[in-house]
Design a protein around this motif. Structure first.
Motif, PDB file in Angstrom:
ATOM      1  N   ALA A 133      14.231  14.419  -9.906  1.00 23.04           N
ATOM      2  CA  ALA A 133      14.199  13.257  -8.891  1.00 23.04           C
ATOM      3  C   ALA A 133      15.251  12.264  -9.395  1.00 23.04           C
ATOM      4  CB  ALA A 133      12.795  12.881  -8.736  1.00 23.04           C
ATOM      5  N   SER A 134      15.283  11.293  -8.447  1.00 26.21           N
ATOM      6  CA  SER A 134      16.516  10.393  -8.781  1.00 26.21           C
ATOM      7  C   SER A 134      15.711   9.083  -8.068  1.00 26.21           C
ATOM      8  CB  SER A 134      17.770  10.398  -8.133  1.00 26.21           C
ATOM      9  OG  SER A 134      17.750  10.473  -6.639  1.00 26.21           O
ATOM     10  N   TRP A 135      16.090   7.822  -8.406  1.00 26.02           N
ATOM     11  CA  TRP A 135      15.471   6.671  -7.795  1.00 26.02           C
ATOM     12  C   TRP A 135      16.931   5.485  -7.838  1.00 26.02           C
ATOM     13  CZ3 TRP A 135      11.440   6.395  -5.365  1.00 26.02           C
ATOM     14  CH2 TRP A 135      11.017   5.035  -4.709  1.00 26.02           C
ATOM     15  N   LYS A 136      16.371   4.606  -6.856  1.00 23.39           N
ATOM     16  CA  LYS A 136      17.298   3.430  -6.839  1.00 23.39           C
ATOM     17  C   LYS A 136      16.665   2.331  -6.980  1.00 23.39           C
ATOM     18  CE  LYS A 136      19.815   5.845  -3.081  1.00 23.39           C
ATOM     19  NZ  LYS A 136      20.354   5.684  -1.658  1.00 23.39           N
ATOM     20  N   LEU A 137      17.173   1.353  -7.640  1.00 21.85           N
ATOM     21  CA  LEU A 137      16.657  -0.051  -7.854  1.00 21.85           C
ATOM     22  C   LEU A 137      16.428  -1.000  -6.633  1.00 21.85           C
ATOM     23  CD1 LEU A 137      17.619  -1.143 -11.232  1.00 21.85           C
ATOM     24  CD2 LEU A 137      15.591  -0.215 -10.718  1.00 21.85           C
ATOM     25  N   MET A 138      17.215  -0.676  -5.489  1.00 21.74           N
ATOM     26  CA  MET A 138      17.124  -1.323  -4.092  1.00 21.74           C
ATOM     27  C   MET A 138      17.204  -0.466  -3.235  1.00 21.74           C
ATOM     28  SD  MET A 138      17.211  -4.492  -4.584  1.00 21.74           S
ATOM     29  CE  MET A 138      17.658  -5.340  -3.022  1.00 21.74           C
ATOM     30  N   PRO A 139      16.248  -0.328  -2.017  1.00 23.13           N
ATOM     31  CA  PRO A 139      16.374   0.435  -0.930  1.00 23.13           C
ATOM     32  C   PRO A 139      17.649   0.269  -0.253  1.00 23.13           C
ATOM     33  CG  PRO A 139      14.736  -1.673  -0.687  1.00 23.13           C
ATOM     34  CD  PRO A 139      15.440  -1.381  -2.060  1.00 23.13           C
ATOM     35  N   GLN A 140      18.153   1.570   0.195  1.00 20.61           N
ATOM     36  CA  GLN A 140      19.268   1.524   1.317  1.00 20.61           C
ATOM     37  C   GLN A 140      18.901   0.846   2.615  1.00 20.61           C
ATOM     38  OE1 GLN A 140      20.905   5.432   1.610  1.00 20.61           O
ATOM     39  NE2 GLN A 140      22.816   4.549   2.728  1.00 20.61           N
ATOM     40  N   TYR A 141      17.740   1.009   3.053  1.00 14.74           N
ATOM     41  CA  TYR A 141      17.341   0.254   4.377  1.00 14.74           C
ATOM     42  C   TYR A 141      15.963  -0.138   4.222  1.00 14.74           C
ATOM     43  CZ  TYR A 141      21.207   3.437   6.074  1.00 14.74           C
ATOM     44  OH  TYR A 141      22.525   4.020   6.083  1.00 14.74           O
ATOM     45  N   PRO A 142      15.831  -1.473   3.991  1.00 13.89           N
ATOM     46  CA  PRO A 142      14.638  -2.029   3.569  1.00 13.89           C
ATOM     47  C   PRO A 142      13.616  -1.947   4.778  1.00 13.89           C
ATOM     48  CG  PRO A 142      16.411  -3.067   2.339  1.00 13.89           C
ATOM     49  CD  PRO A 142      16.987  -2.298   3.283  1.00 13.89           C
ATOM     50  N   ASN A 168      10.317   6.719   4.587  1.00 19.17           N
ATOM     51  CA  ASN A 168       9.987   7.809   4.231  1.00 19.17           C
ATOM     52  C   ASN A 168      11.046   8.908   4.076  1.00 19.17           C
ATOM     53  OD1 ASN A 168       7.179   7.249   4.466  1.00 19.17           O
ATOM     54  ND2 ASN A 168       6.949   7.772   6.703  1.00 19.17           N
ATOM     55  N   MET A 169      12.133   8.911   4.912  1.00 22.13           N
ATOM     56  CA  MET A 169      13.225   9.733   4.722  1.00 22.13           C
ATOM     57  C   MET A 169      13.973   9.403   3.422  1.00 22.13           C
ATOM     58  SD  MET A 169      13.510  11.847   7.297  1.00 22.13           S
ATOM     59  CE  MET A 169      15.007  12.619   6.851  1.00 22.13           C
ATOM     60  N   GLU A 170      14.206   8.154   3.103  1.00 20.12           N
ATOM     61  CA  GLU A 170      15.015   7.886   1.856  1.00 20.12           C
ATOM     62  C   GLU A 170      13.899   8.489   0.579  1.00 20.12           C
ATOM     63  OE1 GLU A 170      17.160   4.058  -0.262  1.00 20.12           O
ATOM     64  OE2 GLU A 170      16.094   3.770   1.526  1.00 20.12           O
ATOM     65  N   ILE A 171      12.656   7.841   0.454  1.00 18.12           N
ATOM     66  CA  ILE A 171      11.864   8.350  -0.441  1.00 18.12           C
ATOM     67  C   ILE A 171      11.757   9.939  -0.645  1.00 18.12           C
ATOM     68  CG2 ILE A 171       9.448   8.561  -1.340  1.00 18.12           C
ATOM     69  CD1 ILE A 171       8.896   5.892   0.116  1.00 18.12           C
ATOM     70  N   ARG A 172      11.958  10.639   0.483  1.00 22.55           N
ATOM     71  CA  ARG A 172      11.675  12.148   0.560  1.00 22.55           C
ATOM     72  C   ARG A 172      13.089  12.720  -0.032  1.00 22.55           C
ATOM     73  NH1 ARG A 172      10.782  12.877   5.474  1.00 22.55           N
ATOM     74  NH2 ARG A 172       8.384  12.650   5.193  1.00 22.55           N
ATOM     75  N   GLU A 173      14.225  12.147   0.172  1.00 29.34           N
ATOM     76  CA  GLU A 173      15.447  12.677  -0.331  1.00 29.34           C
ATOM     77  C   GLU A 173      15.527  12.341  -2.028  1.00 29.34           C
ATOM     78  OE1 GLU A 173      18.572  10.474   1.550  1.00 29.34           O
ATOM     79  OE2 GLU A 173      18.133  11.513   3.542  1.00 29.34           O
ATOM     80  N   THR A 216       1.208  13.516  -0.394  1.00 28.86           N
ATOM     81  CA  THR A 216       2.669  13.413  -0.763  1.00 28.86           C
ATOM     82  C   THR A 216       3.660  13.122   0.491  1.00 28.86           C
ATOM     83  OG1 THR A 216       2.782  15.811  -0.469  1.00 28.86           O
ATOM     84  CG2 THR A 216       2.352  15.029  -2.606  1.00 28.86           C
ATOM     85  N   GLU A 217       3.099  13.262   1.520  1.00 27.96           N
ATOM     86  CA  GLU A 217       3.798  12.989   2.739  1.00 27.96           C
ATOM     87  C   GLU A 217       3.729  11.430   3.009  1.00 27.96           C
ATOM     88  OE1 GLU A 217       1.745  15.464   2.714  1.00 27.96           O
ATOM     89  OE2 GLU A 217       3.180  17.189   2.891  1.00 27.96           O
ATOM     90  N   GLN A 218       2.802  10.961   2.416  1.00 27.58           N
ATOM     91  CA  GLN A 218       2.652   9.087   2.520  1.00 27.58           C
ATOM     92  C   GLN A 218       2.919   8.634   1.391  1.00 27.58           C
ATOM     93  OE1 GLN A 218      -1.646   9.661   3.667  1.00 27.58           O
ATOM     94  NE2 GLN A 218      -0.992   8.478   5.634  1.00 27.58           N
ATOM     95  N   ALA A 219       4.038   8.983   0.555  1.00 31.67           N
ATOM     96  CA  ALA A 219       4.105   8.319  -0.598  1.00 31.67           C
ATOM     97  C   ALA A 219       4.542   7.053  -0.521  1.00 31.67           C
ATOM     98  CB  ALA A 219       5.341   9.048  -1.271  1.00 31.67           C
ATOM     99  N   GLY A 220       5.218   6.397   0.633  1.00 31.73           N
ATOM    100  CA  GLY A 220       5.571   4.997   0.706  1.00 31.73           C
ATOM    101  C   GLY A 220       4.293   4.334   0.938  1.00 31.73           C
ATOM    102  N   THR A 221       3.508   4.960   1.880  1.00 30.03           N
ATOM    103  CA  THR A 221       2.041   4.004   1.828  1.00 30.03           C
ATOM    104  C   THR A 221       1.570   3.973   0.715  1.00 30.03           C
ATOM    105  OG1 THR A 221       1.826   5.103   4.043  1.00 30.03           O
ATOM    106  CG2 THR A 221      -0.240   4.282   3.123  1.00 30.03           C
ATOM    107  N   ALA A 222       1.604   5.051  -0.344  1.00 27.76           N
ATOM    108  CA  ALA A 222       0.892   5.044  -1.652  1.00 27.76           C
ATOM    109  C   ALA A 222       1.659   3.983  -2.571  1.00 27.76           C
ATOM    110  CB  ALA A 222       1.198   6.336  -2.524  1.00 27.76           C
ATOM    111  N   PHE A 223       2.785   3.800  -2.392  1.00 24.74           N
ATOM    112  CA  PHE A 223       3.661   2.720  -3.163  1.00 24.74           C
ATOM    113  C   PHE A 223       3.074   1.144  -2.650  1.00 24.74           C
ATOM    114  CE2 PHE A 223       7.400   5.712  -3.741  1.00 24.74           C
ATOM    115  CZ  PHE A 223       6.899   5.844  -5.010  1.00 24.74           C
TER     116      PHE A 223
END
Length: 279
Positions: free
Chosen positions: A50-59, A32-37, A240-247
């Protein structure tokens, strides 16, 4: 040289089409912190981009665990979607297959006018028919019921149009030979029409699954009880606070559609080709 340019262009177009799926998959494994950033300018209405990464920093699998183990409403809506989609597709086969056979193989007064009406209804979007559908379902006391979603979809005109093209392409000589051998019309339909027209039926099922698995407007308009909602209405209600769950939920919703598409891809291509053939 030209071939390489075309290959590169097609690859770029394919990558552009696939990128949203990669976006979802990567996001589902981010914390959640990484998505929020990364998405704070969008989720937090802040300035910047907004920015994005193709690989999560901490999967992490946290979102999948939360969704599959701690979200019972997800499973309720999942089975609602399964029941809705299965009932609609079964009904379309029972209703649409004989209708398509009748249009394709028999001559009767008013056939062209009736088929033109079918095509006109097929081109009308749901928004045009929503009020009339609502009034009819209200009179039949089917609002806020699964049947109120299933019955209108069962009598959809698109499967009839698609299967009509396949049945129309069957050689008449085969039918005449069967009649000479003493076969009745019903037997011809079951023994010849359905086996030879099965690619059209399967392509109609594939397209129907892709449409009704993601059905959102009809349930939103006709279903008020949340326990009856399909899975397609689950995602719009994630905050929006549950963006990771939405993904993660988006990935799980996407999997059945992808599997069905891959399984019926060849039949789907035949269906698209058949609809482009002029009489």
């Amino acid at each position: 040289m030209t071939k390489k340019l075309l290959t590169g262009l097609v690859f770029c177009m394919a990558l552009t089409a696939v990128f949203p799926i990669l976006f979802l998959i990567c996001g589902s494994f981010m914390g959640n912190m990484e998505i929020r950033e990364l998405l704070m300018p969008v989720l937090g209405n802040m300035e910047g981009f907004a920015s994005w990464k193709l690989m999560p920093q901490y999967p992490t699998m946290m979102h999948y665990v939360e969704l599959l183990l701690d979200s019972p409403e997800f499973f309720v809506m999942f089975w609602n979607s399964v029941k809705l989609t299965a009932a609609i597709l079964a009904g379309q086969l029972l209703v649409g297959t004989p209708a398509a056979w009748g249009f394709a193989r028999y001559q009767f007064p008013g056939k062209k006018i009736l088929f033109t009406i079918y095509i006109a209804l097929m081109m009308m979007p749901f928004q045009v028919m929503m009020l009339s559908n609502y009034l009819v379902l209200d009179q039949m006391r089917l609002l806020d019921t699964m049947a109120g979603i299933i019955l209108p979809a069962v009598f959809s005109t698109f499967p009839v149009f698609l299967m009509y093209r396949f049945f129309q392409g069957l050689p008449e000589a085969i039918m005449d030979s069967a009649r000479i051998d003493g076969a009745g019309e019903l037997r011809i339909f079951f023994r010849i029409g359905i086996p030879l027209g099965s690619p059209g039926m399967i392509s109609a099922l594939v397209l129907g699954f892709l449409e009704y698995w993601n059905l959102i407007e009809q349930p939103m308009a006709f279903l008020k009880t949340k326990e009856k909602w399909p899975l397609s209405l689950y995602l719009p209600n994630i905050s929006t606070e549950q963006a990771g769950t939405a993904f993660a939920a988006s990935v799980l919703v996407l999997i059945p559609a992808v599997l069905v598409f891959l399984a019926g891809q060849d039949y789907l291509e035949q269906g698209i080709v058949s609809t482009a053939v002029k009489e």
